[in-house]
Write an enzyme that holds these catalytic residues in place. Structure first.
Site, short mmCIF file in Angstrom:
data_model
loop_
_atom_site.label_atom_id
_atom_site.label_comp_id
_atom_site.label_asym_id
_atom_site.label_seq_id
_atom_site.Cartn_x
_atom_site.Cartn_y
_atom_site.Cartn_z
N ASN A 225 -10.13 -0.15 -0.42
CA ASN A 225 -8.67 -0.08 -0.35
C ASN A 225 -8.10 -0.64 -1.64
O ASN A 225 -8.15 -1.85 -1.88
CB ASN A 225 -8.17 -0.88 0.86
CG ASN A 225 -6.67 -0.78 1.06
OD1 ASN A 225 -5.94 -0.36 0.17
ND2 ASN A 225 -6.20 -1.19 2.23
N CYS B 242 0.81 -1.22 0.00
CA CYS B 242 0.00 0.00 0.00
C CYS B 242 0.84 1.27 0.00
O CYS B 242 0.36 2.34 -0.39
CB CYS B 242 -0.95 0.01 1.20
SG CYS B 242 -2.12 -1.37 1.20
N HIS C 109 -3.48 7.40 1.88
CA HIS C 109 -3.85 6.07 1.42
C HIS C 109 -5.25 5.78 1.92
O HIS C 109 -5.56 5.97 3.09
CB HIS C 109 -2.85 5.05 1.96
CG HIS C 109 -3.29 3.63 1.79
ND1 HIS C 109 -3.77 3.14 0.60
CD2 HIS C 109 -3.32 2.61 2.68
CE1 HIS C 109 -4.08 1.87 0.75
NE2 HIS C 109 -3.82 1.52 2.01
#
Length: 323
Positions: A280, A114, A250
Protein backbone atom coordinates in the site's frame (compact mmCIF):
# COMPACT_ATOMS: atom_id res chain seq x y z
CA UNK A 1 -17.21 21.19 -28.21
CA UNK A 2 -16.51 20.17 -24.62
CA UNK A 3 -13.19 20.76 -22.85
CA UNK A 4 -11.60 17.64 -21.36
CA UNK A 5 -8.51 16.99 -19.23
CA UNK A 6 -6.76 14.22 -21.19
CA UNK A 7 -3.82 12.07 -20.09
CA UNK A 8 -0.78 12.71 -22.28
CA UNK A 9 2.00 11.23 -20.14
CA UNK A 10 2.59 8.90 -17.22
CA UNK A 11 5.58 7.73 -15.21
CA UNK A 12 6.58 6.20 -11.90
CA UNK A 13 9.53 5.61 -9.62
CA UNK A 14 10.21 2.99 -6.95
CA UNK A 15 13.13 3.10 -4.49
CA UNK A 16 15.89 0.55 -5.05
CA UNK A 17 15.42 -1.28 -1.76
CA UNK A 18 12.99 -4.18 -2.11
CA UNK A 19 11.70 -5.68 1.14
CA UNK A 20 10.19 -9.18 0.87
CA UNK A 21 7.73 -10.46 3.46
CA UNK A 22 10.38 -12.78 4.84
CA UNK A 23 12.30 -9.79 6.22
CA UNK A 24 9.55 -9.21 8.78
CA UNK A 25 9.85 -12.76 10.10
CA UNK A 26 13.13 -11.75 11.75
CA UNK A 27 11.55 -9.20 14.09
CA UNK A 28 7.80 -9.92 14.23
CA UNK A 29 5.50 -12.83 14.97
CA UNK A 30 4.43 -13.09 11.34
CA UNK A 31 5.19 -15.02 8.16
CA UNK A 32 5.22 -14.62 4.43
CA UNK A 33 2.19 -16.92 4.23
CA UNK A 34 0.23 -14.85 6.82
CA UNK A 35 0.93 -11.56 5.04
CA UNK A 36 0.07 -12.93 1.58
CA UNK A 37 -3.14 -14.56 2.77
CA UNK A 38 -4.46 -11.41 4.44
CA UNK A 39 -3.25 -8.72 2.05
CA UNK A 40 -1.93 -10.22 -1.19
CA UNK A 41 1.36 -8.39 -0.60
CA UNK A 42 4.60 -10.21 -1.37
CA UNK A 43 7.12 -7.36 -1.31
CA UNK A 44 7.36 -3.59 -1.13
CA UNK A 45 9.95 -0.84 -1.70
CA UNK A 46 11.42 1.36 1.05
CA UNK A 47 13.15 4.67 0.49
CA UNK A 48 16.85 4.84 1.28
CA UNK A 49 18.17 6.83 4.22
CA UNK A 50 17.99 10.49 3.26
CA UNK A 51 15.66 9.82 0.32
CA UNK A 52 12.54 11.96 0.66
CA UNK A 53 9.04 12.06 -0.77
CA UNK A 54 9.94 14.97 -3.04
CA UNK A 55 12.91 12.96 -4.36
CA UNK A 56 10.60 10.11 -5.38
CA UNK A 57 8.06 12.55 -6.81
CA UNK A 58 10.71 14.30 -8.91
CA UNK A 59 11.91 11.05 -10.45
CA UNK A 60 8.35 10.03 -11.33
CA UNK A 61 7.75 13.51 -12.76
CA UNK A 62 10.79 13.26 -15.04
CA UNK A 63 9.59 9.91 -16.33
CA UNK A 64 6.13 11.33 -17.05
CA UNK A 65 7.64 14.31 -18.89
CA UNK A 66 9.74 11.92 -20.98
CA UNK A 67 6.67 9.83 -21.77
CA UNK A 68 4.79 12.95 -22.88
CA UNK A 69 7.74 14.39 -24.83
CA UNK A 70 7.61 17.60 -22.79
CA UNK A 71 10.02 19.78 -20.82
CA UNK A 72 9.27 21.20 -17.34
CA UNK A 73 8.27 24.66 -18.55
CA UNK A 74 5.56 23.10 -20.71
CA UNK A 75 3.70 22.45 -17.45
CA UNK A 76 1.43 25.11 -15.91
CA UNK A 77 0.88 23.51 -12.51
CA UNK A 78 2.07 20.66 -10.29
CA UNK A 79 -0.15 19.03 -7.69
CA UNK A 80 1.44 16.51 -5.33
CA UNK A 81 -0.87 14.22 -3.36
CA UNK A 82 0.95 13.10 -0.21
CA UNK A 83 0.58 12.59 3.53
CA UNK A 84 4.34 12.31 4.04
CA UNK A 85 5.78 15.57 2.72
CA UNK A 86 9.45 16.31 3.45
CA UNK A 87 8.72 19.34 5.64
CA UNK A 88 5.75 20.96 7.35
CA UNK A 89 6.21 23.64 4.70
CA UNK A 90 6.95 24.49 1.96
CA UNK A 91 4.98 21.96 -0.07
CA UNK A 92 6.61 18.94 -1.68
CA UNK A 93 5.20 20.22 -4.98
CA UNK A 94 7.28 23.39 -4.88
CA UNK A 95 10.35 21.25 -4.17
CA UNK A 96 9.56 19.16 -7.25
CA UNK A 97 9.05 22.36 -9.25
CA UNK A 98 12.51 23.54 -8.19
CA UNK A 99 14.24 20.21 -8.84
CA UNK A 100 12.74 19.99 -12.31
CA UNK A 101 13.99 23.49 -13.12
CA UNK A 102 10.45 24.67 -13.79
CA UNK A 103 10.53 28.47 -13.68
CA UNK A 104 6.86 29.25 -14.31
CA UNK A 105 3.41 28.20 -13.16
CA UNK A 106 2.42 27.16 -9.64
CA UNK A 107 2.64 24.13 -7.37
CA UNK A 108 0.88 22.89 -4.23
CA UNK A 109 0.12 19.75 -2.22
CA UNK A 110 -3.17 17.93 -1.57
CA UNK A 111 -3.62 15.75 1.53
CA UNK A 112 -6.40 13.17 1.53
CA UNK A 113 -4.27 10.16 2.52
CA UNK A 114 -4.91 7.14 0.26
CA UNK A 115 -7.64 9.04 -1.61
CA UNK A 116 -5.20 11.88 -2.24
CA UNK A 117 -4.54 11.12 -5.90
CA UNK A 118 -8.29 11.03 -6.68
CA UNK A 119 -8.69 14.41 -4.96
CA UNK A 120 -5.66 15.78 -6.82
CA UNK A 121 -7.01 14.53 -10.17
CA UNK A 122 -10.31 16.22 -9.42
CA UNK A 123 -8.50 19.48 -8.60
CA UNK A 124 -6.39 19.30 -11.77
CA UNK A 125 -9.51 18.62 -13.81
CA UNK A 126 -11.18 21.70 -12.32
CA UNK A 127 -8.12 23.87 -13.06
CA UNK A 128 -8.18 22.78 -16.70
CA UNK A 129 -11.93 23.11 -17.18
CA UNK A 130 -11.88 26.59 -15.62
CA UNK A 131 -9.13 27.70 -17.99
CA UNK A 132 -6.64 28.37 -15.20
CA UNK A 133 -4.16 25.83 -16.56
CA UNK A 134 -3.63 24.01 -19.84
CA UNK A 135 -1.28 21.30 -18.62
CA UNK A 136 -1.20 19.97 -15.05
CA UNK A 137 1.12 17.35 -13.63
CA UNK A 138 -0.53 15.29 -10.89
CA UNK A 139 1.82 13.28 -8.67
CA UNK A 140 1.14 10.80 -5.89
CA UNK A 141 4.22 10.24 -3.72
CA UNK A 142 4.72 8.71 -0.29
CA UNK A 143 7.35 7.50 2.18
CA UNK A 144 5.00 5.66 4.54
CA UNK A 145 7.93 3.66 5.88
CA UNK A 146 8.72 6.78 7.94
CA UNK A 147 5.43 6.61 9.92
CA UNK A 148 5.36 2.89 10.70
CA UNK A 149 5.36 1.36 14.18
CA UNK A 150 7.72 -1.54 13.52
CA UNK A 151 6.32 -3.46 16.50
CA UNK A 152 2.78 -3.48 15.09
CA UNK A 153 2.52 -6.48 12.76
CA UNK A 154 -1.01 -5.52 11.69
CA UNK A 155 0.17 -2.33 9.95
CA UNK A 156 3.91 -2.21 9.28
CA UNK A 157 3.84 -5.14 6.82
CA UNK A 158 1.23 -3.45 4.62
CA UNK A 159 2.84 -0.24 3.42
CA UNK A 160 5.55 0.78 0.98
CA UNK A 161 7.14 3.83 -0.64
CA UNK A 162 6.93 5.07 -4.21
CA UNK A 163 5.66 7.71 -6.61
CA UNK A 164 3.62 7.97 -9.79
CA UNK A 165 2.89 10.96 -12.04
CA UNK A 166 0.28 11.78 -14.65
CA UNK A 167 0.19 14.76 -17.03
CA UNK A 168 -3.20 16.14 -18.03
CA UNK A 169 -3.74 18.47 -20.99
CA UNK A 170 -6.75 20.50 -22.09
CA UNK A 171 -8.23 18.95 -25.23
CA UNK A 172 -11.49 19.42 -27.08
CA UNK A 173 -14.05 16.64 -27.01
CA UNK A 174 -17.53 16.07 -28.36
CA UNK A 175 -19.13 15.96 -24.92
CA UNK A 176 -19.80 12.21 -25.01
CA UNK A 177 -18.40 9.22 -23.14
CA UNK A 178 -16.25 8.51 -26.19
CA UNK A 179 -14.09 11.57 -25.43
CA UNK A 180 -10.53 11.10 -24.23
CA UNK A 181 -9.83 12.44 -20.75
CA UNK A 182 -11.63 12.72 -17.42
CA UNK A 183 -15.35 12.04 -17.90
CA UNK A 184 -16.56 12.28 -14.30
CA UNK A 185 -15.49 12.65 -10.67
CA UNK A 186 -17.18 11.60 -7.41
CA UNK A 187 -15.76 12.68 -4.02
CA UNK A 188 -16.79 12.04 -0.40
CA UNK A 189 -15.52 12.30 3.17
CA UNK A 190 -16.85 11.55 6.64
CA UNK A 191 -14.82 12.81 9.59
CA UNK A 192 -16.78 10.72 12.08
CA UNK A 193 -14.57 7.73 11.22
CA UNK A 194 -11.21 9.29 12.09
CA UNK A 195 -10.39 6.69 14.75
CA UNK A 196 -10.26 3.73 12.38
CA UNK A 197 -7.30 5.05 10.35
CA UNK A 198 -5.05 7.89 11.50
CA UNK A 199 -1.56 8.91 12.61
CA UNK A 200 -1.38 9.54 16.37
CA UNK A 201 0.77 12.65 16.20
CA UNK A 202 1.47 15.82 14.30
CA UNK A 203 2.82 19.34 14.29
CA UNK A 204 -0.03 20.99 16.21
CA UNK A 205 0.28 18.45 19.04
CA UNK A 206 4.10 18.60 18.93
CA UNK A 207 4.35 14.81 18.76
CA UNK A 208 5.83 12.29 16.36
CA UNK A 209 3.12 9.91 15.32
CA UNK A 210 2.68 6.45 13.86
CA UNK A 211 -0.02 5.03 11.67
CA UNK A 212 -2.86 3.35 13.58
CA UNK A 213 -5.55 1.28 11.91
CA UNK A 214 -8.57 -0.82 12.83
CA UNK A 215 -8.25 -3.23 9.93
CA UNK A 216 -11.65 -4.89 10.14
CA UNK A 217 -13.47 -1.57 10.28
CA UNK A 218 -11.48 -0.17 7.37
CA UNK A 219 -12.31 -3.28 5.30
CA UNK A 220 -16.01 -3.01 6.17
CA UNK A 221 -16.20 0.58 4.99
CA UNK A 222 -13.87 0.15 2.01
CA UNK A 223 -15.70 -2.36 -0.17
CA UNK A 224 -19.11 -0.73 0.28
CA UNK A 225 -17.92 2.85 -0.22
CA UNK A 226 -15.58 2.09 -3.13
CA UNK A 227 -18.27 0.23 -5.07
CA UNK A 228 -20.77 3.02 -4.40
CA UNK A 229 -18.44 5.85 -5.48
CA UNK A 230 -17.35 3.96 -8.60
CA UNK A 231 -21.00 3.38 -9.51
CA UNK A 232 -21.84 7.06 -8.94
CA UNK A 233 -18.91 8.16 -11.13
CA UNK A 234 -19.97 5.77 -13.89
CA UNK A 235 -23.55 7.04 -13.71
CA UNK A 236 -22.31 10.62 -14.06
CA UNK A 237 -20.22 9.64 -17.08
CA UNK A 238 -23.18 7.87 -18.66
CA UNK A 239 -21.45 4.48 -18.80
CA UNK A 240 -22.16 1.00 -17.46
CA UNK A 241 -19.75 -1.53 -15.91
CA UNK A 242 -19.79 -3.73 -19.04
CA UNK A 243 -18.20 -0.84 -20.98
CA UNK A 244 -15.23 -0.55 -18.58
CA UNK A 245 -11.89 -1.85 -19.84
CA UNK A 246 -10.00 -1.47 -16.57
CA UNK A 247 -10.57 -0.79 -12.93
CA UNK A 248 -7.40 0.73 -11.49
CA UNK A 249 -8.06 0.71 -7.74
CA UNK A 250 -6.11 1.97 -4.78
CA UNK A 251 -3.76 -0.91 -4.05
CA UNK A 252 -4.39 -1.47 -0.35
CA UNK A 253 -5.40 -5.09 0.02
CA UNK A 254 -6.23 -7.80 -2.52
CA UNK A 255 -9.38 -8.73 -0.61
CA UNK A 256 -10.70 -5.17 -0.87
CA UNK A 257 -9.79 -5.08 -4.56
CA UNK A 258 -11.54 -8.38 -5.36
CA UNK A 259 -14.53 -7.53 -3.15
CA UNK A 260 -15.05 -4.19 -4.90
CA UNK A 261 -14.74 -5.74 -8.37
CA UNK A 262 -17.31 -8.37 -7.42
CA UNK A 263 -19.77 -5.72 -6.22
CA UNK A 264 -19.32 -3.91 -9.54
CA UNK A 265 -19.95 -7.14 -11.45
CA UNK A 266 -16.48 -7.20 -13.05
CA UNK A 267 -14.04 -10.09 -13.04
CA UNK A 268 -10.39 -9.69 -12.07
CA UNK A 269 -9.30 -9.84 -15.72
CA UNK A 270 -10.45 -6.21 -15.87
CA UNK A 271 -8.49 -5.07 -12.79
CA UNK A 272 -4.92 -3.73 -12.77
CA UNK A 273 -3.25 -5.25 -9.69
CA UNK A 274 0.17 -4.20 -8.37
CA UNK A 275 -0.35 -4.61 -4.61
CA UNK A 276 1.75 -7.80 -4.59
CA UNK A 277 4.86 -5.87 -5.66
CA UNK A 278 4.36 -2.46 -4.03
CA UNK A 279 2.21 -2.93 -0.95
CA UNK A 280 0.00 0.00 0.00
CA UNK A 281 1.73 3.17 -1.21
CA UNK A 282 -1.22 5.39 -0.23
CA UNK A 283 -1.62 8.35 -2.61
CA UNK A 284 1.07 6.90 -4.90
CA UNK A 285 -0.69 3.60 -5.53
CA UNK A 286 -3.10 4.65 -8.31
CA UNK A 287 -0.59 6.55 -10.48
CA UNK A 288 1.92 3.74 -9.90
CA UNK A 289 -0.67 1.22 -11.08
CA UNK A 290 -1.60 3.34 -14.10
CA UNK A 291 2.04 3.68 -15.13
CA UNK A 292 2.81 0.00 -14.57
CA UNK A 293 -0.42 -0.97 -16.36
CA UNK A 294 0.66 1.01 -19.41
CA UNK A 295 4.19 -0.41 -19.18
CA UNK A 296 2.80 -3.97 -19.10
CA UNK A 297 0.72 -3.29 -22.20
CA UNK A 298 -2.57 -3.61 -20.32
CA UNK A 299 -3.74 0.00 -20.61
CA UNK A 300 -3.99 1.22 -24.19
CA UNK A 301 -5.20 4.43 -25.90
CA UNK A 302 -8.98 4.61 -25.91
CA UNK A 303 -9.44 2.33 -22.88
CA UNK A 304 -12.18 3.29 -20.46
CA UNK A 305 -10.86 3.33 -16.90
CA UNK A 306 -12.49 3.59 -13.49
CA UNK A 307 -10.14 4.40 -10.63
CA UNK A 308 -11.18 4.62 -6.98
CA UNK A 309 -9.63 4.97 -3.51
CA UNK A 310 -10.44 5.31 0.17
CA UNK A 311 -8.21 6.55 2.97
CA UNK A 312 -8.05 8.10 6.40
CA UNK A 313 -10.59 10.76 7.12
CA UNK A 314 -12.46 8.82 5.95
CA UNK A 315 -12.03 10.25 2.46
CA UNK A 316 -12.97 8.41 -0.72
CA UNK A 317 -13.83 8.93 -4.34
CA UNK A 318 -13.64 7.78 -7.94
CA UNK A 319 -12.70 9.11 -11.37
CA UNK A 320 -13.82 7.81 -14.77
CA UNK A 321 -11.47 8.60 -17.63
CA UNK A 322 -10.73 7.47 -21.16
CA UNK A 323 -7.03 6.89 -21.80
Amino acid sequence: MTLRAAVIGVGHYLPDRVVPNSDFEKTLDTSDEWIRARSGIERRHFAAEGQTTSDLATRAARNALSDAGLVPDDIDAIIVATSTADLTFPSAATMVQCELGMTRGFAFDVQAVCAGFIYALSTANALILSGQARRVMVIGAETFSRIMDWTDRSTCVLFGDGAGALILEAQDGAGTSEDRGILSVDLHSDGRHKEILYVDGGVSTQTTGYLRMQGREVFRHAVEKLAATATAAMDRAGITPDQVDWIVPHQANIRIITGTAKKLGLDMDHVVVTVQDHGNTSAASIPLALSVGKERGQIKPGDLIVTEAIGGGLAWGAVVLRW
